[in-house]
Design a protein around this motif. Sequence first.
Motif, PDB file in Angstrom:
ATOM      1  N   PRO A  69      10.712   9.388  -2.405  1.00 28.44           N
ATOM      2  CA  PRO A  69      10.977  10.818  -2.641  1.00 28.44           C
ATOM      3  C   PRO A  69       9.911  11.533  -3.462  1.00 28.44           C
ATOM      4  CG  PRO A  69      12.947   9.523  -3.083  1.00 28.44           C
ATOM      5  CD  PRO A  69      11.834   8.555  -2.823  1.00 28.44           C
ATOM      6  N   ASP A  70       9.191  10.807  -4.314  1.00 27.19           N
ATOM      7  CA  ASP A  70       8.147  11.448  -5.122  1.00 27.19           C
ATOM      8  C   ASP A  70       6.804  11.516  -4.385  1.00 27.19           C
ATOM      9  OD1 ASP A  70       7.574   8.769  -5.131  1.00 27.19           O
ATOM     10  OD2 ASP A  70       7.310   8.600  -7.308  1.00 27.19           O
ATOM     11  N   GLY A  71       6.754  11.046  -3.146  1.00 27.09           N
ATOM     12  CA  GLY A  71       5.536  11.099  -2.348  1.00 27.09           C
ATOM     13  C   GLY A  71       4.720   9.820  -2.401  1.00 27.09           C
ATOM     14  N   ALA A  72       5.174   8.824  -3.181  1.00 27.81           N
ATOM     15  CA  ALA A  72       4.457   7.558  -3.273  1.00 27.81           C
ATOM     16  C   ALA A  72       4.583   6.798  -1.944  1.00 27.81           C
ATOM     17  CB  ALA A  72       5.011   6.718  -4.419  1.00 27.81           C
ATOM     18  N   LEU A  73       3.560   6.025  -1.636  1.00 23.47           N
ATOM     19  CA  LEU A  73       3.526   5.242  -0.402  1.00 23.47           C
ATOM     20  C   LEU A  73       3.454   3.763  -0.729  1.00 23.47           C
ATOM     21  CD1 LEU A  73       0.851   7.342   1.507  1.00 23.47           C
ATOM     22  CD2 LEU A  73       3.314   7.380   1.881  1.00 23.47           C
ATOM     23  N   ALA A  74       4.014   2.939   0.149  1.00 25.32           N
ATOM     24  CA  ALA A  74       3.921   1.490   0.016  1.00 25.32           C
ATOM     25  C   ALA A  74       3.693   0.914   1.398  1.00 25.32           C
ATOM     26  CB  ALA A  74       5.182   0.917  -0.614  1.00 25.32           C
ATOM     27  N   LEU A  75       2.926  -0.182   1.442  1.00 30.64           N
ATOM     28  CA  LEU A  75       2.612  -0.837   2.704  1.00 30.64           C
ATOM     29  C   LEU A  75       3.184  -2.249   2.677  1.00 30.64           C
ATOM     30  CD1 LEU A  75       1.024  -0.652   5.386  1.00 30.64           C
ATOM     31  CD2 LEU A  75      -0.931  -1.583   4.164  1.00 30.64           C
ATOM     32  N   GLY A 111      15.849   8.590   2.290  1.00 27.90           N
ATOM     33  CA  GLY A 111      16.732   9.655   2.751  1.00 27.90           C
ATOM     34  C   GLY A 111      16.585  10.941   1.962  1.00 27.90           C
ATOM     35  N   SER A 112      16.174  10.842   0.695  1.00 30.04           N
ATOM     36  CA  SER A 112      16.021  12.048  -0.116  1.00 30.04           C
ATOM     37  C   SER A 112      14.576  12.544  -0.139  1.00 30.04           C
ATOM     38  CB  SER A 112      16.520  11.791  -1.541  1.00 30.04           C
ATOM     39  OG  SER A 112      15.810  10.707  -2.104  1.00 30.04           O
ATOM     40  N   ALA A 113      13.678  11.865   0.562  1.00 25.99           N
ATOM     41  CA  ALA A 113      12.290  12.326   0.663  1.00 25.99           C
ATOM     42  C   ALA A 113      12.235  13.531   1.601  1.00 25.99           C
ATOM     43  CB  ALA A 113      11.384  11.217   1.188  1.00 25.99           C
ATOM     44  N   SER A 114      11.340  14.461   1.298  1.00 24.71           N
ATOM     45  CA  SER A 114      11.252  15.653   2.143  1.00 24.71           C
ATOM     46  C   SER A 114      10.635  15.295   3.493  1.00 24.71           C
ATOM     47  CB  SER A 114      10.425  16.742   1.466  1.00 24.71           C
ATOM     48  OG  SER A 114       9.055  16.422   1.511  1.00 24.71           O
ATOM     49  N   GLN A 116       8.432  16.882   5.057  1.00 24.07           N
ATOM     50  CA  GLN A 116       6.984  17.082   5.017  1.00 24.07           C
ATOM     51  C   GLN A 116       6.271  15.833   4.517  1.00 24.07           C
ATOM     52  OE1 GLN A 116       5.191  19.922   6.094  1.00 24.07           O
ATOM     53  NE2 GLN A 116       3.588  18.389   5.966  1.00 24.07           N
ATOM     54  N   LEU A 117       6.833  15.136   3.513  1.00 27.41           N
ATOM     55  CA  LEU A 117       6.206  13.906   3.006  1.00 27.41           C
ATOM     56  C   LEU A 117       6.158  12.831   4.094  1.00 27.41           C
ATOM     57  CD1 LEU A 117       7.804  13.649  -0.551  1.00 27.41           C
ATOM     58  CD2 LEU A 117       5.438  14.237   0.011  1.00 27.41           C
ATOM     59  N   ILE A 118       7.225  12.719   4.857  1.00 30.27           N
ATOM     60  CA  ILE A 118       7.267  11.718   5.927  1.00 30.27           C
ATOM     61  C   ILE A 118       6.268  12.081   7.029  1.00 30.27           C
ATOM     62  CG2 ILE A 118       8.735  10.700   7.708  1.00 30.27           C
ATOM     63  CD1 ILE A 118      11.057  11.012   5.664  1.00 30.27           C
ATOM     64  N   MET A 119       6.179  13.356   7.367  1.00 32.23           N
ATOM     65  CA  MET A 119       5.232  13.777   8.399  1.00 32.23           C
ATOM     66  C   MET A 119       3.785  13.630   7.905  1.00 32.23           C
ATOM     67  SD  MET A 119       7.147  14.210  10.873  1.00 32.23           S
ATOM     68  CE  MET A 119       5.879  14.623  12.028  1.00 32.23           C
ATOM     69  N   ASP A 120       3.543  13.815   6.610  1.00 30.16           N
ATOM     70  CA  ASP A 120       2.204  13.581   6.061  1.00 30.16           C
ATOM     71  C   ASP A 120       1.821  12.107   6.202  1.00 30.16           C
ATOM     72  OD1 ASP A 120       1.909  16.241   5.416  1.00 30.16           O
ATOM     73  OD2 ASP A 120       2.464  15.974   3.301  1.00 30.16           O
ATOM     74  N   ALA A 121       2.786  11.211   5.970  1.00 27.96           N
ATOM     75  CA  ALA A 121       2.517   9.776   6.126  1.00 27.96           C
ATOM     76  C   ALA A 121       2.207   9.452   7.584  1.00 27.96           C
ATOM     77  CB  ALA A 121       3.713   8.964   5.636  1.00 27.96           C
TER      78      ALA A 121
END
Length: 144
Positions: A69-75, A111-114, A116-121
Amino acid sequence: MSVTMRRSKRRKLKNEINVVPYIDVMLVLLIIFMVTAPLMNLGTDVTLPDSNARSLSTPRDPVIVSVYPDGALALMVEQQNQSVTREDLLVRLRAIHAQNPEATILVRGDGSASYQLIMDAISAINEAGVTKVSLLSRPLESGG
């Protein structure tokens, strides 16, 4: 008596309904509804985010990118989840794509991530050259 026989022979009443005019009206209404139905604008205006994502087939040997939700990414590769920056993600995904061009990347968005953040990923994944991207979800739990 001859006068009453003539009248009964000339004008015999029928107790049937002529349905031909009703069929004509029905066909005209059908054509009107067929023409106007696609023109109806149902729904509301939504501003969708930009993305270069393409659809894909069933994944094989997937790599999972998590979006928080804060925009952080993990692989997650081979059951190891590592926090990465966008630039790190691009470098690693380019390397994975170079080794296996058929690799599928799954995006697991919180589920609480925006949206836009998911589409940016997803855009970052496409920027790395990967065209097979899919979204992960959980099935709904039955309430009863």
